[in-house]
Design a protein around this motif. Structure first.
Motif, mmCIF file in Angstrom:
data_model
loop_
_atom_site.group_PDB
_atom_site.id
_atom_site.type_symbol
_atom_site.label_atom_id
_atom_site.label_comp_id
_atom_site.label_asym_id
_atom_site.label_seq_id
_atom_site.Cartn_x
_atom_site.Cartn_y
_atom_site.Cartn_z
ATOM 1 N N GLU A 7 0.823 -1.214 0.000
ATOM 2 C CA GLU A 7 0.000 0.000 0.000
ATOM 3 C C GLU A 7 0.855 1.262 0.000
ATOM 4 N N ALA A 8 1.969 1.214 0.727
ATOM 5 C CA ALA A 8 2.875 2.368 0.740
ATOM 6 C C ALA A 8 3.480 2.593 -0.634
ATOM 7 N N ARG A 9 3.834 1.498 -1.317
ATOM 8 C CA ARG A 9 4.379 1.622 -2.673
ATOM 9 C C ARG A 9 3.343 2.226 -3.614
ATOM 10 N N ASP A 10 2.101 1.756 -3.516
ATOM 11 C CA ASP A 10 1.042 2.294 -4.368
ATOM 12 C C ASP A 10 0.800 3.775 -4.078
ATOM 13 N N ARG A 11 0.888 4.133 -2.822
ATOM 14 C CA ARG A 11 0.649 5.528 -2.459
ATOM 15 C C ARG A 11 1.758 6.435 -2.975
ATOM 16 N N VAL A 12 3.005 5.963 -2.879
ATOM 17 C CA VAL A 12 4.126 6.766 -3.362
ATOM 18 C C VAL A 12 4.055 6.929 -4.876
ATOM 19 N N VAL A 13 3.675 5.865 -5.579
ATOM 20 C CA VAL A 13 3.639 5.910 -7.041
ATOM 21 C C VAL A 13 2.404 6.649 -7.544
ATOM 22 N N GLY A 14 1.235 6.270 -7.028
ATOM 23 C CA GLY A 14 -0.011 6.799 -7.574
ATOM 24 C C GLY A 14 -0.659 7.898 -6.767
ATOM 25 N N GLY A 15 -0.289 8.025 -5.510
ATOM 26 C CA GLY A 15 -0.907 9.034 -4.661
ATOM 27 C C GLY A 15 -1.879 8.413 -3.672
ATOM 28 N N LEU A 16 -2.524 9.243 -2.900
ATOM 29 C CA LEU A 16 -3.436 8.795 -1.854
ATOM 30 C C LEU A 16 -4.755 8.319 -2.455
ATOM 31 N N GLU A 17 -5.277 7.230 -1.890
ATOM 32 C CA GLU A 17 -6.580 6.731 -2.329
ATOM 33 C C GLU A 17 -7.675 7.744 -2.008
ATOM 34 N N ARG A 18 -8.604 7.891 -2.955
ATOM 35 C CA ARG A 18 -9.721 8.823 -2.762
ATOM 36 C C ARG A 18 -11.037 8.051 -2.908
ATOM 37 N N LYS A 19 -11.277 7.172 -1.945
ATOM 38 C CA LYS A 19 -12.492 6.358 -1.995
ATOM 39 C C LYS A 19 -13.756 7.196 -1.812
ATOM 40 N N SER A 20 -13.606 8.349 -1.209
ATOM 41 C CA SER A 20 -14.776 9.196 -0.959
ATOM 42 C C SER A 20 -15.194 9.997 -2.184
ATOM 43 N N GLN A 21 -14.394 9.955 -3.257
ATOM 44 C CA GLN A 21 -14.741 10.724 -4.445
ATOM 45 C C GLN A 21 -15.984 10.117 -5.106
ATOM 46 N N ILE A 22 -16.903 10.953 -5.407
ATOM 47 C CA ILE A 22 -18.172 10.505 -5.995
ATOM 48 C C ILE A 22 -18.005 10.387 -7.507
ATOM 49 N N ILE A 23 -18.224 9.176 -8.024
ATOM 50 C CA ILE A 23 -18.150 8.907 -9.455
ATOM 51 C C ILE A 23 -19.481 8.317 -9.889
ATOM 52 N N SER A 24 -20.050 8.839 -10.953
ATOM 53 C CA SER A 24 -21.343 8.343 -11.429
ATOM 54 C C SER A 24 -21.196 6.917 -11.971
ATOM 55 N N PRO A 25 -22.266 6.129 -11.974
ATOM 56 C CA PRO A 25 -22.199 4.751 -12.507
ATOM 57 C C PRO A 25 -21.719 4.702 -13.950
ATOM 58 N N LYS A 26 -22.111 5.681 -14.752
ATOM 59 C CA LYS A 26 -21.680 5.689 -16.149
ATOM 60 C C LYS A 26 -20.174 5.884 -16.253
ATOM 61 N N GLU A 27 -19.624 6.846 -15.493
ATOM 62 C CA GLU A 27 -18.180 7.079 -15.520
ATOM 63 C C GLU A 27 -17.418 5.879 -14.963
ATOM 64 N N LYS A 28 -17.968 5.278 -13.909
ATOM 65 C CA LYS A 28 -17.299 4.124 -13.323
ATOM 66 C C LYS A 28 -17.237 2.972 -14.321
ATOM 67 N N ARG A 29 -18.264 2.784 -15.125
ATOM 68 C CA ARG A 29 -18.273 1.723 -16.127
ATOM 69 C C ARG A 29 -17.223 2.003 -17.217
ATOM 70 N N ILE A 30 -17.113 3.255 -17.611
ATOM 71 C CA ILE A 30 -16.096 3.617 -18.612
ATOM 72 C C ILE A 30 -14.689 3.351 -18.061
ATOM 73 N N ILE A 31 -14.463 3.723 -16.784
ATOM 74 C CA ILE A 31 -13.150 3.509 -16.167
ATOM 75 C C ILE A 31 -12.844 2.019 -16.078
#
Length: 641
Positions: free
Chosen positions: A432-456
């Motif tokens: 998890e520390a490696r992922d955080r250093v490479v990609g940044g902090l997790e943002r689980k609280s970010q609101i993503i619409s179902p349509k955008e989530k499907r595209i991702i």
């Protein structure tokens, strides 16, 4: 009997007399005297108040004319208890001595005449004693002197602060701005870093340890006619251990060690930098043999060529000239070794890099897998970790990481474990520390619409499917659609480290990078802006293949790479319009062909693409086991180079 040698640290420092107490006492004395004199001032009256109530009643004992400006009235002691004199009778210790009243005189002749006429009119038995005196008024003197005293004391305070510097140490004195600001480390103030704390830099340590050994045992080298090297320059990307190596030298060498930054030579005052260079080498020669370490030497050692003519700094140039003269000039520099560090060797002046000044250039590259393993073992020493943590795996998961990055990962893993109230740091915390250093902090609280989530989900699944079936792409570890940093999803790989990259490897990597955009077009018949980073990476790779590495058949074995950086400063392309158009066309054809290849591969494996995307929508993360279950075992035999 020989007396034991006294430890200088045990001797009590002599107490210095603090002059501030004397200044405060003197000022307090003046203020008290002034206020006492003001407190017991006499009462001012007019001639009418003096004529009838005092002269007629015979209360006046004497009159003293001061400076022909005012008259002091002294009342007889036996009359002070009268009701009319109660204001001055109870006015402190001066009530009996007087004077009790004063009268301002307009004209001394008029006052004398009125006083004479009053005595004749009232027919006083005792004639009034009239005296004339010349006196200095100390109240006026104090009122005039006090502002100047305040100014003088404030000036003394400011000058002492500038002389002593912060905390009375004399570090930033106004009168010491020409002195060197280098920090001295000796035997008593030894650095705690040793060569045991420097991992993964074996060749560099050998060279530096030789310098330290030369200072400790110079006779082993001088007997063969060898000369001590004058300078050692550490060159490498940020975080590779240049400053750490210098700290290790300070910890190992039993000689005085001066350390400072290159920016400390440059000030707004003309000539200060050159003066500090002279003072630094003077101190170093007095304590020879000694070592001087200049960190970020590019701040003062920039090239003096014509390209930078309009950006020239006379102060920086004079400082560099003085540094060149001290390193290898007519003066003797015996016993002083200069260590310097920079991550920008291309901007340094050529005269600074020649033999005789910096005799040795030590290049500190980013560590390979084995060196990263050694660096992990050093930084894992103070961490309480669980059993079974594979240091080999951690080294494999961090390609391209510097020593500073690895230290950051170890620290982040400990912080994550502490945040989770764990007693030991586990493998998941390091991942998890490696992922955080490479990609940044997790943002689980970010609101993503179902349509955008499907595209991702389909975008990341496209990357995974294409890379899974291409043999020259790094091994895929997991896929995630959890927002982290600026990205909305990511595919995590276990990269192999190659010194050489073939054309087929370039093309497979470009195809895998375009897999996300291709998956969006195949699934939704529409594309989004989510492939911006992928397109930027692919475009740079394509231009590198065509214009730099000579991997394009149409352009041929030509390279327009400029290692000197001169073309960037001149802002001129090293080829004509016809070749520029040809390069653009070849780059476009290469990218479009790889995009077409990615779409064909995804159409062939559309079932796996949909299964993986649905799994990501459900779990948000697909691990290695999930990938193998959906797409089968992957052939991990990369193309040999």
């Amino acid at each position: 009997m020989v007396e034991p040698e006294k430890n200088p640290q045990e001797e009590k420092p002599k107490r210095r007399v603090n002059l501030y107490w004397f200044y405060m006492f003197f000022l307090s004395f003046l203020l008290v005297t002034y206020f006492i004199n003001s407190r017991y001032s006499t009462k001012e009256i007019s001639w009418l108040e003096f004529d009838e109530p005092m002269l007629r009643m015979g209360d006046v004992a004497k009159v003293i004319v001061v400076n022909k400006e005012y008259a002091e009235i002294h009342i007889k002691k036996d009359r002070l208890n009268q009701e009319r004199h109660k204001d001055v009778a109870s006015d402190g210790p001066y009530s009996e001595v007087g004077p009790h009243y004063i009268i301002q005189l307009g004209s001394i002749e008029s006052f004398e005449q009125k006083l004479s006429e009053a005595q004749q009119e009232f027919d006083l038995e005792d004639k009034i004693d009239l005296r004339y005196v010349t006196r200095k008024n100390w109240s006026d003197v104090f009122a005039w002197l006090l502002p100047f005293l305040f100014i003088v004391l404030f000036w003394i305070f400011i000058m002492r602060r500038m002389t002593l510097g912060p905390m009375g140490k004399g570090g930033n004195s106004l009168f010491n701005f020409g002195k060197s600001t280098a920090k001295l480390m000796g035997k008593d103030a030894k650095s705690k870093v040793t060569f045991d704390d420097v991992a993964g830099l074996q060749e560099a340590k050998v060279e530096v340890m030789e310098v330290v050994d030369f200072l400790k045992n110079p006779e082993n080298y001088t007997k063969l006619g060898a000369k001590i090297p004058k300078g050692v320059l550490f060159v490498g990307p940020p975080g590779t251990g240049k400053t750490l190596m210098a700290k290790a030298v300070a910890g190992e060498a039993q000689v005085p060690f001066f350390s400072l930054s290159g920016s400390e030579f440059v000030e707004m005052f003309v000539g200060v930098g050159a003066s500090r260079v002279r003072d630094l080498f003077k101190k170093a020669k007095e304590k020879a043999p000694s070592i001087v370490f200049i960190d970020e030497i590019d701040a003062v050692g920039r090239s003096r060529n014509k390209v930078n003519m309009f950006q020239a700094n006379d102060e920086r140039e004079s400082t560099l000239n003085q540094l060149l003269a001290e390193l290898d000039g007519f003066g003797e520099n015996t016993g002083v070794i200069v260590l310097a560090a920079t991550n920008r060797p291309d901007v340094l002046d050529k005269a600074l890099l020649r033999p005789g000044r910096f005799d040795r250039h030590i290049y500190l590259e980013l560590p390979n897998k084995q060196e990263r393993k050694e660096i992990f073992e050093v930084h894992l020493r103070p961490i309480k970790r669980a059993d079974g943590i594979d240091v080999e795996l951690l080294a494999s998961l961090t390609p391209g990481f510097s020593g500073a990055d690895i230290a950051n990962i170890c620290n982040e893993a400990a912080l994550i474990a502490a945040r989770k109230k764990k007693d030991l740091v586990e493998k998941e915390d390091f991942i998890e520390a490696r992922d955080r250093v490479v990609g940044g902090l997790e943002r689980k609280s970010q609101i993503i619409s179902p349509k955008e989530k499907r595209i991702i989900a389909f975008h990341e699944a496209g990357h995974a499917v294409v890379s899974w079936y291409l043999k020259n792409v790094d091994s895929l570890m997991k896929v995630s659609i959890i927002p982290r940093g600026k990205s909305l999803g990511a595919a995590w790989y276990l990269p192999e480290e190659y010194k050489l990259v073939t054309k087929s490897q370039f093309m497979d990597q470009m195809c895998a990078a375009l897999g996300g955009r291709a998956a969006e077009e195949i699934t939704f018949n529409e594309i989004s802006t989510g492939a911006l980073d992928d397109l930027e990476k692919v475009t740079k790779q394509a231009y590198g293949m065509v214009a730099y590495y000579g991997l394009d058949e149409e352009i041929g074995p030509l390279s327009f790479y400029d290692s000197t950086g001169q073309n960037e400063k001149l802002m001129v392309k090293p080829y004509g319009e016809h070749l520029a158009k040809l390069i653009d066309n070849e780059v476009q054809d290469l990218v479009l062909s790889m995009y077409k290849r990615a779409k064909e591969l995804l159409s062939e494996h559309s079932k796996e693409l949909e299964q993986l995307a649905l799994l990501l929508l459900e779990k948000e993360v697909a691990e290695r086991e999930d990938l193998e279950r959906i797409m089968g075992k992957r052939n991990e035999t990369p193309q040999s180079v």
